[in-house]
Every structure is written in structure tokens, then in C-alpha cells.
Write an enzyme that holds these catalytic residues in place. Structure first.
Site, short mmCIF file in Angstrom:
data_model
loop_
_atom_site.label_atom_id
_atom_site.label_comp_id
_atom_site.label_asym_id
_atom_site.label_seq_id
_atom_site.Cartn_x
_atom_site.Cartn_y
_atom_site.Cartn_z
N HIS A 70 0.78 -1.25 -0.06
CA HIS A 70 0.19 -0.04 -0.21
C HIS A 70 0.91 1.37 0.08
CE1 HIS A 70 1.05 -0.12 4.07
NE2 HIS A 70 0.72 1.01 4.14
N HIS A 85 1.63 6.82 0.22
CA HIS A 85 0.87 5.99 1.12
C HIS A 85 -0.54 6.17 0.68
CE1 HIS A 85 -0.66 4.51 4.72
NE2 HIS A 85 0.35 4.07 5.34
#
Length: 166
Positions: A70, A85
């Protein structure tokens, strides 16, 4: 007469980062996580993506890929490291809905796809898709960091502008 021997003042080096995602650029204060919103992770901006593709905003080197796919850290030619992020608390998805196309140490080109992700799967799991873009070693910058907010297109619109320390 002695002007040719005077030390020239170096021009400040301005670094511009284009959007790594297509969507809406917003301030870090909009991120529903105090570590990002409070600037504890570094300086930056966030994007609420409308397409599930994170691309390299500049030529650089992959410094780190988070195991759960992620997030990624990318280093530029000046040694600045950026954290991208995707979503908040998306580490809990353990990689579900994320496909990485890079590995640590890879040299990447601007526009190259780094991570593809399923926006609807992330939202359905109950997580915000807002994506912080953080300069993690912001101590290399002057206090000046400008953000351009509003609609952005990946690879085209500047979202961050910073000045390197001399």
C-alpha cells in the site's frame, strides 16, 4: 575590478513534484490520521484519487516497498525521499487490492506505473483512499514548501514545490 573573484551566490534549487495520482489534491490537514495531518511524518500534500494507479512523478530509485503493497518510498536525484501512502490504515488489507510493479533498488522513469490499486475494494473495506505524499527527509529543505490544491492529473500537474537547503 575584483568582482570576478567574488564568490557567486548559488541560486536556490527549486524541486517540483508532479502528481503521482489523478484526483483532487488537498492539504495534509485533510488526512484522517494525525501522524500525517499533524505533519509528524514530514511535509507534503495528499490526493484523493479517482483512478487506481500510482505513477512515478520523476525519475528515481525505489528506496522501500511496504510489504502490504500500500506504500512505496521513492528517492530523487537530490537524495530527497518521498513516501506515497495509498489510503489510511490500508496496511490492514494485507496487500488485497494492491498490485506492485516495482522492487527495492529499481530505477524508475517518470510516468512509470508503481502500484495499481482497487479504489472500490479499499472503500468497501471501510478505509479512506486519500493518499498522503510526504517528503520524509524534509530537513533537507528550507521551511518553504508550496502545495497546489485542486484537481490534478498524474504526470502533469505540479503538487509540491520545495527549495533545497544550500
Amino acid at each position: 575590478m575584483f568582482s570576478k573573484w567574488r564568490k557567486k551566490q548559488a541560486e536556490p534549487k527549486v524541486v517540483e513534484i508532479v502528481a503521482p495520482l489523478t484526483g483532487e489534491a488537498v492539504s495534509l490537514a485533510s488526512v484522517p490520521d494525525d501522524a500525517f495531518a499533524g505533519g509528524h511524518m514530514g511535509k507534503g500534500v495528499a490526493i484523493v484519487p479517482t483512478e487506481g494507479k500510482l505513477v512515478a512523478p520523476f525519475d528515481g530509485t525505489i528506496a522501500h516497498v511496504i510489504k502490504s503493497k500500500h506504500a512505496v518510498m521513492l528517492e530523487d536525484e537530490h537524495g530527497l525521499q518521498y513516501l506515497f501512502h495509498i489510503g489510511i490504515n490500508t496496511v490492514s488489507l494485507k496487500g488485497e487490492g494492491f498490485t506492485t510493479h516495482i522492487a527495492v533498488g529499481d530505477k524508475v522513469k517518470a510516468g512509470q506505473t508503481l502500484i495499481e490499486f482497487d479504489i472500490e475494494a479499499i472503500k468497501s473495506a471501510g478505509y479512506p483512499v486519500i493518499t498522503p505524499i510526504i517528503v520524509t527527509n524534509a530537513d533537507e529543505l528550507t521551511e518553504t514548501i508550496d502545495t497546489n490544491l485542486g484537481p490534478v492529473t498524474a504526470g502533469r500537474d505540479v503538487v509540491l514545490k520545495a527549495i533545497l537547503k544550500a
